[in-house]
Structure formats: C-alpha cells, structure tokens
Design a protein around this motif. Structure first.
Motif, PDB file in Angstrom:
ATOM      1  N   GLU A   1       6.226 -11.976  -0.620  1.00 59.54           N
ATOM      2  CA  GLU A   1       6.103 -10.010  -0.473  1.00 59.54           C
ATOM      3  C   GLU A   1       5.496 -10.218   0.167  1.00 59.54           C
ATOM      4  OE1 GLU A   1       6.414  -7.100  -4.602  1.00 59.54           O
ATOM      5  OE2 GLU A   1       4.493  -8.247  -4.122  1.00 59.54           O
ATOM      6  N   VAL A   2       5.023  -9.160   1.119  1.00 59.53           N
ATOM      7  CA  VAL A   2       4.761  -9.051   2.177  1.00 59.53           C
ATOM      8  C   VAL A   2       4.786  -7.196   2.395  1.00 59.53           C
ATOM      9  CG1 VAL A   2       4.401  -8.824   4.915  1.00 59.53           C
ATOM     10  CG2 VAL A   2       5.589 -10.656   3.343  1.00 59.53           C
ATOM     11  N   LEU A   3       3.229  -6.920   1.745  1.00 62.27           N
ATOM     12  CA  LEU A   3       3.616  -5.319   1.672  1.00 62.27           C
ATOM     13  C   LEU A   3       2.525  -5.011   3.599  1.00 62.27           C
ATOM     14  CD1 LEU A   3       1.839  -3.082   0.521  1.00 62.27           C
ATOM     15  CD2 LEU A   3      -0.553  -3.858   1.323  1.00 62.27           C
ATOM     16  N   ASP A   4       3.893  -3.887   3.396  1.00 61.65           N
ATOM     17  CA  ASP A   4       4.483  -2.873   4.764  1.00 61.65           C
ATOM     18  C   ASP A   4       2.887  -2.049   5.290  1.00 61.65           C
ATOM     19  OD1 ASP A   4       4.204  -2.385   6.955  1.00 61.65           O
ATOM     20  OD2 ASP A   4       6.750  -1.101   6.113  1.00 61.65           O
ATOM     21  N   GLY A   5       2.082  -2.178   6.407  1.00 58.59           N
ATOM     22  CA  GLY A   5       0.295  -2.105   6.422  1.00 58.59           C
ATOM     23  C   GLY A   5       0.723  -0.648   7.592  1.00 58.59           C
TER      24      GLY A   5
ATOM     25  N   ALA B   1      -3.952  -2.069  14.203  1.00 58.32           N
ATOM     26  CA  ALA B   1      -3.659  -1.012  13.513  1.00 58.32           C
ATOM     27  C   ALA B   1      -3.515  -0.640  12.573  1.00 58.32           C
ATOM     28  CB  ALA B   1      -2.511  -0.179  15.375  1.00 58.32           C
ATOM     29  N   LEU B   2      -3.250  -0.004  11.713  1.00 57.37           N
ATOM     30  CA  LEU B   2      -2.703   0.552  10.662  1.00 57.37           C
ATOM     31  C   LEU B   2      -1.659   1.760  10.505  1.00 57.37           C
ATOM     32  CD1 LEU B   2      -5.505  -0.833   8.011  1.00 57.37           C
ATOM     33  CD2 LEU B   2      -3.767  -1.854   8.781  1.00 57.37           C
ATOM     34  N   ALA B   3      -0.625   2.046   9.921  1.00 58.55           N
ATOM     35  CA  ALA B   3      -0.120   3.210   9.922  1.00 58.55           C
ATOM     36  C   ALA B   3       0.572   3.210   8.384  1.00 58.55           C
ATOM     37  CB  ALA B   3       0.318   3.897  10.994  1.00 58.55           C
ATOM     38  N   PRO B   4       0.353   2.731   7.323  1.00 60.08           N
ATOM     39  CA  PRO B   4       1.322   2.428   6.407  1.00 60.08           C
ATOM     40  C   PRO B   4       2.147   3.051   5.733  1.00 60.08           C
ATOM     41  CG  PRO B   4      -0.607   3.402   5.418  1.00 60.08           C
ATOM     42  CD  PRO B   4      -0.932   2.867   6.769  1.00 60.08           C
ATOM     43  N   PRO B   5       3.872   3.339   5.526  1.00 55.75           N
ATOM     44  CA  PRO B   5       4.579   4.208   4.565  1.00 55.75           C
ATOM     45  C   PRO B   5       3.276   5.017   3.666  1.00 55.75           C
ATOM     46  CG  PRO B   5       5.620   2.638   4.076  1.00 55.75           C
ATOM     47  CD  PRO B   5       3.987   1.925   5.118  1.00 55.75           C
TER      48      PRO B   5
END
Length: 450
Positions: A55-59, A423-427
């Motif tokens: 499982e990969v958390l989408d950041g 860079a980060l822009a999570p859902p």
C-alpha cells in the motif's frame, strides 16, 4: 461475470513483470526506472497498491489531479455508463448535451464574469488555446500589433511550444531550439533571503510585479497581448505569490490593456481552499486555464475560461462561418464530460472545494515541523499544497531530493520532486492522521538521505 473482465482482473493481479523496453516514459529517468520499476496496479481512496501488493499513500493526488481521491464510485459509474451510451461525439459543428451541462457547471464556480468555457484535453492544450485566444482577441479588435506574450521565470505552462516558450523552467526549454518569437519573462518570486520558512503567503515581494513595467518600457504596451502566470507556481517547487503581488499584476495589466491569464491547472478545483486560486487570492484574470482536477484525473480533459467580453469580440461576421478556428478531435469528449460532471457532484456533496482551507493550519504546522532537519533550507505551504526545499549536493543537482523520493516510496509514500524540492499535494479527502503519516515518513527520508 464477463470473462473479459475476469481476464483483466487476473492480469492486474498477476506477478508477471511486463516488458519495459518499448515504452519511452514521459518526464522520467527511464534508465533508472527500468532497473528498479515502480509499478502501480490499483488505487482506492488515499492509496495506491504496487505490483508487490504494498500500500502506497498518495501524497501528490496522482500528479496534482486526483483531488477527490481514487476510484470514487460516482465517477467510475458515470464513465462506465457513458461509454455504453455514447462513446464519442464529434465536437466540430456537432455536440452532445453533457458538454453544455459541464460548461455551465464550471462557469458557475468561476469568478464573476468568467462565463465562457472552451474544452481541451490537457493543461498543455488549454495553455496553447489561451495564448491563441489572447492574440486573436486583440487582432479581432483591430489591435493586431499586440502579439507579444509575457511569461515568468520558473513558470510551468505545459510542454507544447507555446507553453515552454512562456514557461521559465530551463530544463523544459533548452533542448528545443529558439521556441516562439516575441516572448519575454518577468522575474520569479522566490526569495529565500527574505521569505524562507514563511507560513502561507510570504510578506515580501509584491514589488516584483513591477518587473512587468520594465518589459512594457522595453517593448511598449502596444505590442503586448497577454501575461500568463500561475497563482501558485506548482511544478517548479510551489512558489507562493507574495501578499499583494497578484493584485499589482492585475493593476499593471489593466493600466496597459494587457490580458491577464491565470494558469490554474494545479490550483483549480479546491487546492487552495476554494474552487480557484483566483477566488482565494481575490484577483480575477481575463482568461483562466484548467485541467487535472476537472475530472479528478480519471479522463484527460482541460478547459479555458474566458470573460464574456473576450468571447463576444469573436461573434461577428457571417453566422455560417467558424468564429475561432481552433479545437481538438477530443474536445468535450463524452467520457470526459461525464467524469467531469460526476467529479463536480462529488466535490459538492463532500465539501471538498473548501476542505483545504479547513486543513491548511494542520497541514502547515505539520510541514513546518520539519524545519531544522539536515539540509532543509525552506518550507512553503498554502491550502493543501506544500514544499520542502533541500540544499543540493555539490555537483549533483536534484540528486538529494530524488533520493528522498525513492526512500519515501520504499516506506509507502508517494511524493513529487522537482530539482531539490519535495512537493506535496494530497487528495482533498486526506484525514489529519494521514497528514501526520506523510510528514513523519518524509522526516525519516530526509534524515536517512542526509
């Protein structure tokens, strides 16, 4: 159950590695990737699952686009139903109802007066459309000398020739010759000396907008068609507009009759805490480019929003003639429109277009807790977008951040890197605990790669 669907499901779940050589990957270090592939095979909610079942958390919301999270049932169902009902409709001299419905819905979200919507298939195409629209607008008004386009250093406006010409990221420009003639650039707004570790918009730098006056003095306003900027420069590393900067650009454009184009491909659809960055920052452009979040990344789509007055200039001459000779085979594609309508319904039902404003303080505090770690030279945040800038390794620009990216992936987190900035822009559906997980994983990666 349909045997074809069963076969597809088995193929997705298969551990057999695909052949990798034929596919020339975009914006990718191809040789490095093919030695150690990062293959994603499923996605749901906030997570991907890779070919090894991890499982990969989408950041980064896929690629700044999956604002409502992955595999949302309403959107999936809308695409499936539309494919069965009508797979394609020609967009030239014909149309289908959902195109008009989606245009109305998008215009309703836009700043007052921006009520004309032209559909494309990507942000890059939206930018090309906006640039052509700006030059043609002045010509249609009898002001044909206004052909010059102004971009900004470190700007990103897609990868077509117009976009890389007005764009200001050298790595995207240097291989491709002299680009478009008649293009110039104002200064970027990055100022580490005065603004490092600003929380939200930086205090210093509104005066950088005055660089547009320098170009007006150099070229004369009578030759300039438009200025294009991102409200937040995303792809270059999340550069925020200083307080008052966008307002000053608007004033200068008004003073000299220059159209102001906002590239909202990243900032649109909730990333800044409202539907568009223009709304968040209180500055209304003349033209706006959109993509990514318009369909939650499910089906490729872009759009250009324009003021009524720009549209109306084209609406003259014999009625049987095409007024704006521009468009694409897949403009307003039925599957894209169905996905877009379901996406806007999802945003509305779950309050996602304003959720970034509610989470901004928590997200910012968590991100700024990384200050003081080895090699961290700046942290930037606004809404649900952020960046951690790292000091480059001597003689290896970009390598430190790339190593952080690989480390994060191994630890079950997907981030985005540009140069030596993470860079980060999570859902927008992210929960506070997941913000904590992102920051803690990133903390460990920064420490391990120091």
């Amino acid at each position: 159950v349909d045997p074809a669907l069963m076969h597809a499901a088995e193929a997705i779940g298969s551990t057999a590695a695909p052949a990798l050589e034929a596919y020339w990957m975009p914006f990718t270090a191809n040789r490095q990737f093919k030695k150690a592939p990062r293959l994603l095979v499923r996605a749901e909610g906030m997570h991907y699952r890779d070919a090894d079942g991890r499982e990969v958390l989408d950041g980064v919301a896929g690629l700044w686009c999956v604002n409502a999270g992955h595999a949302r049932p309403r959107i999936v169902r809308a695409i499936q139903e539309q494919a069965a009902e009508m797979d394609f409709a020609p967009p030239f001299q014909m149309a289908h109802p959902k195109a008009f419905e989606l245009a109305e819905r998008v215009a309703t979200l836009a700043p007052a007066g921006m009520n004309k919507v032209f559909f494309t298939n990507s942000g890059s195409e939206a930018v090309e459309t906006a640039l052509k629209m700006a030059i043609a607008y002045h010509r249609m008004r009898g002001d044909a000398s206004r052909t010059r386009l102004i971009g900004r250093e470190r700007g990103y406006h897609g990868v077509n020739f117009g976009g890389i010409s007005v764009g200001g990221m050298v790595g995207n420009r240097k291989l491709f010759g002299s680009l478009l003639a008649g293009v110039d650039h104002i200064r970027h707004t990055h100022d580490l000396a005065r603004n490092a570790f600003s929380v939200g918009q930086p205090e210093h730098g509104a005066e950088l907008a005055d660089d547009l006056e320098r170009l007006v003095a150099l070229h004369d306003a009578s030759t300039i068609a438009a200025l294009i900027v991102e409200p937040i420069a995303g792809s270059t590393g999340v550069l925020l507009p200083p307080k008052g900067y966008l307002q000053r650009l608007r004033e200068i454009c008004d003073r000299h009759g220059i159209l102001l184009i906002f590239d909202e491909v990243i900032t649109g659809f909730g990333r800044t805490g409202s539907a568009f960055g223009a709304t968040t920052f209180g500055v209304t452009p003349d033209v706006m480019t959109l993509a990514k979040g318009i369909t939650n990344g499910c089906v490729p789509m872009g759009a250009v929003l324009a003021r009524q007055g720009i549209h109306d200039v084209f609406m003259n001459g014999p009625e049987h003639l095409v007024e704006f000779p521009h468009g694409y085979t897949y403009s307003s594609h039925p599957l894209a429109c169905a996905a877009g309508l379901a996406t806007l319904d999802t945003y509305a039902e779950e309050g996602l277009l304003t959720r970034a404003a509610q989470l901004q303080a928590d997200f910012g505090a968590a991100l700024h807790s990384l200050q003081g770690l080895p090699n961290v030279i700046d942290i930037r945040n606004f809404g649900l977008v952020g960046a951690v800038e790292l000091a480059p390794r001597a003689g290896e620009p970009g390598k430190r951040a790339f190593d952080v990216f690989l480390d994060c992936y191994e630890q079950g987190l997907m981030v985005r890197v540009t140069g030596d900035t993470v860079a980060l822009a999570p859902p927008l559906i992210i929960e506070p605990a997941q913000i904590g997980q992102i920051v803690q994983t990133l903390r460990g990666a920064i420490q391990r790669t120091a």
